[in-house]
Write an enzyme that holds these catalytic residues in place. Structure first.
Site, short mmCIF file in Angstrom:
data_model
loop_
_atom_site.label_atom_id
_atom_site.label_comp_id
_atom_site.label_asym_id
_atom_site.label_seq_id
_atom_site.Cartn_x
_atom_site.Cartn_y
_atom_site.Cartn_z
N LYS A 109 -0.63 4.92 4.62
CA LYS A 109 -1.56 4.02 5.29
C LYS A 109 -1.11 3.79 6.72
O LYS A 109 0.07 3.52 6.98
CB LYS A 109 -1.64 2.68 4.53
N HIS A 160 0.83 -1.20 0.00
CA HIS A 160 0.00 0.00 0.00
C HIS A 160 0.87 1.25 0.00
O HIS A 160 2.08 1.19 0.26
CB HIS A 160 -0.93 0.02 1.22
#
Length: 265
Positions: free
Chosen positions: A158, A154
């Site tokens: 995040k 990701h």
């Protein structure tokens, strides 16, 4: 008849995409937004957002008290998202939650609240239909190939690791996979964390880099063979069809549903 919607987190990358999706959908109407700042303003006061005369509330309870909405779309962070979801259920607003990082205890508490009030709620670790299919395929494969690891990748902003999608994938595989510890019994990490996190013997590895959006590989190994099931989201528009589906489905529910796979026919 339009579905009235509140969006929490309109300035975020997912939230701003949801604002545009709701605004472009004829059957939806954006009623208000919840934001940790900019209370008292409207969306057209925020340069990066569509030119809409939609009020912004900093106090979520005040938002629910002063507006009439059918659905809350929450795309914030776990701590705020949990409180928003509880309040929405108490005010008979149906939550559609894409916030990642809820604990099992939090989900159980929300399930009880949803059932007690008879108000539908959908929590989805991933709204991309392809990601949901990836998880379902992994669940099936784990029955036959129990040696498996997850690599999830990701963007570097995040907050939670591993991702909700990775945790959900592991949980689904645990339903069909024979529980076992993987690797050599005398395996030793020369650097702590080298083998990643572990769930029922399944190793989960988290990568965080700029340029990524949301990506996951589930790698299976067996004698003389490997199987890789992979999904990539290259932009946040990939999640909006799942959000739209959930908004429509939650209107007919009276309990909490966890996971978009439970909405697919």
């Amino acid at each position: 008849m339009q579905t009235g919607i509140i969006i929490a987190g309109p300035r975020g990358k997912m939230g701003s995409e949801a604002v545009r999706m709701v605004n472009n959908e004829e059957t939806f109407k954006l009623i208000a937004c919840i934001d940790r700042k900019n209370g008292g303003k409207t969306l057209n006061d925020i340069e990066s957002l569509p030119n809409l005369d939609v009020p912004i509330f900093e106090d979520p309870e005040k938002c629910f008290q002063e507006t009439e909405a059918d659905v809350l779309i929450d795309l914030t962070v776990a701590e705020a998202g949990y409180e928003h979801t509880k309040l929405a259920l108490l005010y008979s607003v149906r939550p559609v939650v894409g916030t990642s990082g809820f604990s099992r205890d939090q989900i159980a508490a929300l399930e009880d609240l949803s059932e007690t009030h008879g108000i539908g709620c959908i929590i989805a670790p991933n709204f991309a239909v392809g990601a949901v299919l990836m998880m379902q395929f992994a669940k099936t494969a784990a029955k036959y190939l129990p040696d498996v690891e997850i690599i999830e990748k990701h963007h570097d902003q995040k907050l939670d690791a591993p991702s909700g999608t990775a945790v959900k994938t592991a949980n689904l595989m645990e339903e069909t996979r024979q529980s076992k510890q993987q690797g050599h019994p005398d395996e030793e990490e020369k650097l702590e964390g080298a083998r990643g996190a572990e769930s029922d013997g399944i190793h989960i590895h988290s990568v965080r880099l700029p340029g990524l959006v949301a990506h996951q590989e589930v790698l299976f190994g067996g004698p003389g063979q490997t199987l890789t099931i992979k999904h990539d989201s290259y932009n946040r528009a990939s999640f909006m069809e799942g959000v739209k589906l959930s908004v429509n489905k939650v209107m007919g529910l009276n309990k909490l549903i966890y996971g978009l796979e439970n909405l697919l026919e």
